[in-house]
Design a protein around this motif. Structure first.
Motif, PDB file in Angstrom:
ATOM      1  N   GLN A   6      21.213  41.452 -66.622  1.00 25.78           N
ATOM      2  CA  GLN A   6      20.906  42.501 -65.649  1.00 25.78           C
ATOM      3  C   GLN A   6      21.324  42.026 -64.264  1.00 25.78           C
ATOM      4  O   GLN A   6      20.949  40.935 -63.835  1.00 25.78           O
ATOM      5  CB  GLN A   6      19.396  42.798 -65.646  1.00 25.78           C
ATOM      6  CG  GLN A   6      18.890  43.284 -67.013  1.00 25.78           C
ATOM      7  CD  GLN A   6      17.446  43.743 -66.988  1.00 25.78           C
ATOM      8  OE1 GLN A   6      16.602  43.091 -66.386  1.00 25.78           O
ATOM      9  NE2 GLN A   6      17.165  44.851 -67.659  1.00 25.78           N
ATOM     10  N   LYS A   7      22.102  42.843 -63.554  1.00 32.56           N
ATOM     11  CA  LYS A   7      22.549  42.456 -62.215  1.00 32.56           C
ATOM     12  C   LYS A   7      21.959  43.412 -61.171  1.00 32.56           C
ATOM     13  O   LYS A   7      21.950  44.627 -61.373  1.00 32.56           O
ATOM     14  CB  LYS A   7      24.077  42.474 -62.147  1.00 32.56           C
ATOM     15  CG  LYS A   7      24.647  42.115 -60.780  1.00 32.56           C
ATOM     16  CD  LYS A   7      25.102  43.326 -60.000  1.00 32.56           C
ATOM     17  CE  LYS A   7      25.443  43.007 -58.571  1.00 32.56           C
ATOM     18  NZ  LYS A   7      25.900  44.188 -57.812  1.00 32.56           N
ATOM     19  N   PHE A   8      21.464  42.841 -60.084  1.00 30.62           N
ATOM     20  CA  PHE A   8      20.888  43.660 -59.020  1.00 30.62           C
ATOM     21  C   PHE A   8      21.621  43.383 -57.713  1.00 30.62           C
ATOM     22  O   PHE A   8      21.741  42.231 -57.275  1.00 30.62           O
ATOM     23  CB  PHE A   8      19.391  43.351 -58.860  1.00 30.62           C
ATOM     24  CG  PHE A   8      18.600  43.738 -60.084  1.00 30.62           C
ATOM     25  CD1 PHE A   8      18.037  44.998 -60.206  1.00 30.62           C
ATOM     26  CD2 PHE A   8      18.461  42.837 -61.143  1.00 30.62           C
ATOM     27  CE1 PHE A   8      17.338  45.362 -61.356  1.00 30.62           C
ATOM     28  CE2 PHE A   8      17.766  43.189 -62.293  1.00 30.62           C
ATOM     29  CZ  PHE A   8      17.202  44.459 -62.394  1.00 30.62           C
ATOM     30  N   ARG A 150      34.257  39.889 -51.858  1.00 31.50           N
ATOM     31  CA  ARG A 150      33.148  40.829 -51.652  1.00 31.50           C
ATOM     32  C   ARG A 150      32.867  41.656 -52.905  1.00 31.50           C
ATOM     33  O   ARG A 150      33.800  42.066 -53.600  1.00 31.50           O
ATOM     34  CB  ARG A 150      33.436  41.756 -50.451  1.00 31.50           C
ATOM     35  CG  ARG A 150      33.615  41.072 -49.125  1.00 31.50           C
ATOM     36  CD  ARG A 150      32.463  40.162 -48.726  1.00 31.50           C
ATOM     37  NE  ARG A 150      31.151  40.772 -48.698  1.00 31.50           N
ATOM     38  CZ  ARG A 150      30.597  41.321 -47.613  1.00 31.50           C
ATOM     39  NH1 ARG A 150      31.257  41.323 -46.470  1.00 31.50           N
ATOM     40  NH2 ARG A 150      29.382  41.846 -47.660  1.00 31.50           N
ATOM     41  N   GLY A 151      31.607  41.842 -53.170  1.00 28.14           N
ATOM     42  CA  GLY A 151      31.226  42.607 -54.367  1.00 28.14           C
ATOM     43  C   GLY A 151      31.332  41.794 -55.654  1.00 28.14           C
ATOM     44  O   GLY A 151      31.235  42.342 -56.747  1.00 28.14           O
ATOM     45  N   GLY A 152      31.505  40.472 -55.511  1.00 27.62           N
ATOM     46  CA  GLY A 152      31.798  39.614 -56.667  1.00 27.62           C
ATOM     47  C   GLY A 152      30.655  39.383 -57.638  1.00 27.62           C
ATOM     48  O   GLY A 152      30.874  38.896 -58.753  1.00 27.62           O
ATOM     49  N   SER A 153      29.435  39.741 -57.261  1.00 25.90           N
ATOM     50  CA  SER A 153      28.307  39.514 -58.185  1.00 25.90           C
ATOM     51  C   SER A 153      28.440  40.339 -59.464  1.00 25.90           C
ATOM     52  O   SER A 153      27.963  39.924 -60.522  1.00 25.90           O
ATOM     53  CB  SER A 153      26.977  39.875 -57.526  1.00 25.90           C
ATOM     54  OG  SER A 153      26.754  39.045 -56.433  1.00 25.90           O
ATOM     55  N   ASP A 154      29.077  41.500 -59.364  1.00 25.62           N
ATOM     56  CA  ASP A 154      29.288  42.304 -60.581  1.00 25.62           C
ATOM     57  C   ASP A 154      30.078  41.464 -61.590  1.00 25.62           C
ATOM     58  O   ASP A 154      29.781  41.450 -62.790  1.00 25.62           O
ATOM     59  CB  ASP A 154      30.111  43.572 -60.271  1.00 25.62           C
ATOM     60  CG  ASP A 154      29.408  44.519 -59.313  1.00 25.62           C
ATOM     61  OD1 ASP A 154      28.176  44.445 -59.241  1.00 25.62           O
ATOM     62  OD2 ASP A 154      30.095  45.322 -58.660  1.00 25.62           O
ATOM     63  N   THR A 155      31.100  40.766 -61.082  1.00 27.33           N
ATOM     64  CA  THR A 155      31.952  39.959 -61.961  1.00 27.33           C
ATOM     65  C   THR A 155      31.171  38.771 -62.529  1.00 27.33           C
ATOM     66  O   THR A 155      31.351  38.410 -63.698  1.00 27.33           O
ATOM     67  CB  THR A 155      33.198  39.473 -61.187  1.00 27.33           C
ATOM     68  OG1 THR A 155      33.696  40.562 -60.423  1.00 27.33           O
ATOM     69  CG2 THR A 155      34.283  38.973 -62.120  1.00 27.33           C
ATOM     70  N   ALA A 208      36.124  53.189 -55.290  1.00 35.41           N
ATOM     71  CA  ALA A 208      34.735  53.459 -55.676  1.00 35.41           C
ATOM     72  C   ALA A 208      34.003  52.123 -55.804  1.00 35.41           C
ATOM     73  O   ALA A 208      34.110  51.447 -56.819  1.00 35.41           O
ATOM     74  CB  ALA A 208      34.681  54.217 -56.997  1.00 35.41           C
ATOM     75  N   GLN A 209      33.257  51.765 -54.760  1.00 33.63           N
ATOM     76  CA  GLN A 209      32.751  50.392 -54.681  1.00 33.63           C
ATOM     77  C   GLN A 209      31.584  50.114 -55.632  1.00 33.63           C
ATOM     78  O   GLN A 209      31.096  48.972 -55.725  1.00 33.63           O
ATOM     79  CB  GLN A 209      32.412  50.117 -53.207  1.00 33.63           C
ATOM     80  CG  GLN A 209      31.051  49.667 -52.927  1.00 33.63           C
ATOM     81  CD  GLN A 209      30.595  50.047 -51.528  1.00 33.63           C
ATOM     82  OE1 GLN A 209      30.885  51.097 -50.964  1.00 33.63           O
ATOM     83  NE2 GLN A 209      29.829  49.153 -50.965  1.00 33.63           N
ATOM     84  N   VAL A 210      31.147  51.126 -56.383  1.00 34.16           N
ATOM     85  CA  VAL A 210      29.968  50.967 -57.242  1.00 34.16           C
ATOM     86  C   VAL A 210      30.136  49.829 -58.257  1.00 34.16           C
ATOM     87  O   VAL A 210      29.160  49.177 -58.624  1.00 34.16           O
ATOM     88  CB  VAL A 210      29.601  52.313 -57.910  1.00 34.16           C
ATOM     89  CG1 VAL A 210      30.699  52.826 -58.815  1.00 34.16           C
ATOM     90  CG2 VAL A 210      28.280  52.234 -58.639  1.00 34.16           C
TER      91      VAL A 210
HETATM   92 MG    MG Z   1      28.489  45.866 -55.095  1.00 32.95          MG
END
Ligand code: MG
Ligand code: ADP
Ligand code: ASP
Length: 402
Positions: A6-8, A150-155, A208-210
């Protein structure tokens, strides 16, 4: 029952109340009988604030020190979340990226994950711990901390899910799923029940940065079942997978990307090899080029126009000026542009998609600078000031409001 990652994101852990809310979701999942690995981002705007702090010291911070600084954001959230989980009566352990086995390439700020050696995570799960891992970071071959962009936690989350063959990877965020446009900008945007990896990859790449586009790329490669859902409202989100139900949609979404600069090199010689020379110079400087337009030659000269990301614009202009021995003033660079795109596998068999998109822009008196197409997307380059208006107009054309 199984293993769930689970990622937050930052807004989901922005303050103590939100951290407790996340701890409740995580412990509920654990108490349902699952093993849980949690990946978190830095709280709220922490990463932006840290970047600002660096620029208060110097205009040119070293990339290595920048990563040392930025990784600290996630360290705060993992420890706080582990405390919150313990408070709710479960055992938790927080791990930094290197402790969780993240090995990356050496490039600071834009490192790529090479491998995740998940032995420590596994050992902690065997000790009945909920494992809380810092997203966005790893260790390179020099034993230095790196960040993934940036946004790398999704990965980070998808990488753990892939390495550990998790049953699901849930990306919790501040909206209820993936929508046909940014729901904060287009209130009529619709939530998608399902979307394919390819369509999601295109949406993410086009603004779409989601979800971070690398995370989608990796999920596709390792067939990780992804789900995007809200951390604040317990309702079904969007499933990202190989084959999705089409719901009779011609397009899946409309996106806006403002990280674009348009560069025009005018009056260059209309002889063979010019385009080759120009784009090989850019390639040598590792500058990615997106849309390309070449004018019809006239009077032995022609113009070539192309787009790059804003961060590469200055370097692109100077290396072209050098290579062609022309003044930088002869190269026009415009950063007040945005790329607006429609995405969807359904458009391949519908010849009217482009005209519908262009009609919506015409009706709102929006001028198109450049156009590019592929089987599953059409992009236009327009003035940045009318980009939001363009997204709404195009969205309305494809998804009429009832
Ligand atoms: Mg993000
Ligand atoms: P997080 O901090 O959880 O990683 P992000 O800010 O990176 O969250 O991504 C979520 C945001 O993405 C939403 O708040 C929304 O404004 C934006 N967004 C842009 N396009 C879309 C889309 N098509 N569907 C859903 N959200 C979108
Ligand atoms: N904290 C990092 C960022 O703001 C990583 C992330 O949120 O995914 O970009």
């Amino acid at each position: 029952m199984g293993l769930i990652v689970q990622k937050f994101g930052g807004s989901s852990v922005a303050n103590a109340e939100r951290v407790m809310n996340v701890a409740k979701i995580v412990t509920d999942t654990y108490r349902e009988g699952n093993d849980v690995v949690v990946v978190v981002s830095a709280q709220g705007d922490t990463t932006d604030d840290l970047i600002e702090k660096a620029y208060e010291i110097t205009e040119k911070p070293s990339k290595r020190e920048m990563d040392m600084l930025l990784t600290s954001g996630e360290q705060i959230s993992i420890s706080l979340l582990a405390m919150a989980i313990e408070k709710l009566g479960c055992h938790a352990v927080s791990l930094l990226g290197w402790q969780a086995g993240f090995n990356t390439t050496s490039a600071y700020g834009i490192a790529r994950i090479k491998s995740v050696k998940a032995d420590r995570i596994r050992a902690e799960i065997d000790r009945h711990n909920i494992v809380v891992v810092a997203g966005f970071q790893g260790l390179n071959k020099y034993d230095d901390l790196t960040t993934l962009g940036r946004g790398g936690s999704d990965t980070s989350a998808v990488a753990i899910a892939a390495a550990m063959h998790a049953d699901r990877c849930q990306i919790f965020t501040d909206v209820e799923g993936v929508y046909t446009a940014d729901p904060r900008k287009v209130p009529a945007a619709r939530k998608l029940k399902e979307i394919t990896y390819d369509e999601m990859l295109e949406l993410a790449t086009l603004g779409a940065q989601v979800l971070n586009n690398r995370s989608v790329e990796m999920a596709k490669k390792y067939n990780v079942k992804l789900e995007v859902l809200s951390s604040l409202k317990r309702v079904p989100g969007t499933i990202v997978k190989e084959v999705a139900k089409m719901e009779k949609m011609l397009i899946r979404g409309v996106t806006k990307d403002t990280d674009v600069a348009r560069i025009s090199v005018t009056k260059i010689s209309n002889t063979p090899g010019i385009a080759f020379k120009l784009f090989s110079v850019l390639a040598k400087h590792k500058i990615n080029v997106d849309i390309i337009l070449q004018s019809v030659g006239r009077d032995n000269t022609k113009d070539i126009t192309f787009t790059v990301s804003k961060g590469n614009a200055e370097e692109a202009v100077s290396c072209i000026a050098d290579a062609f021995d022309i003044s930088e003033e002869d190269i026009i660079c415009d950063t007040n542009v945005a790329k607006v795109s429609v995405v969807g596998a359904g458009m391949e068999s519908h010849p009217g998609t482009a005209s519908k998109m262009f009609e919506a822009l015409y009706e709102h008196d929006i001028n198109i600078d450049m156009i590019s197409t592929s089987e599953i997307k059409i992009s236009v380059l327009i003035d940045i000031d009318v980009a939001d208006k363009a997204v709404s107009a195009i969205h309305k054309a494809f998804f009429p409001e009832e």
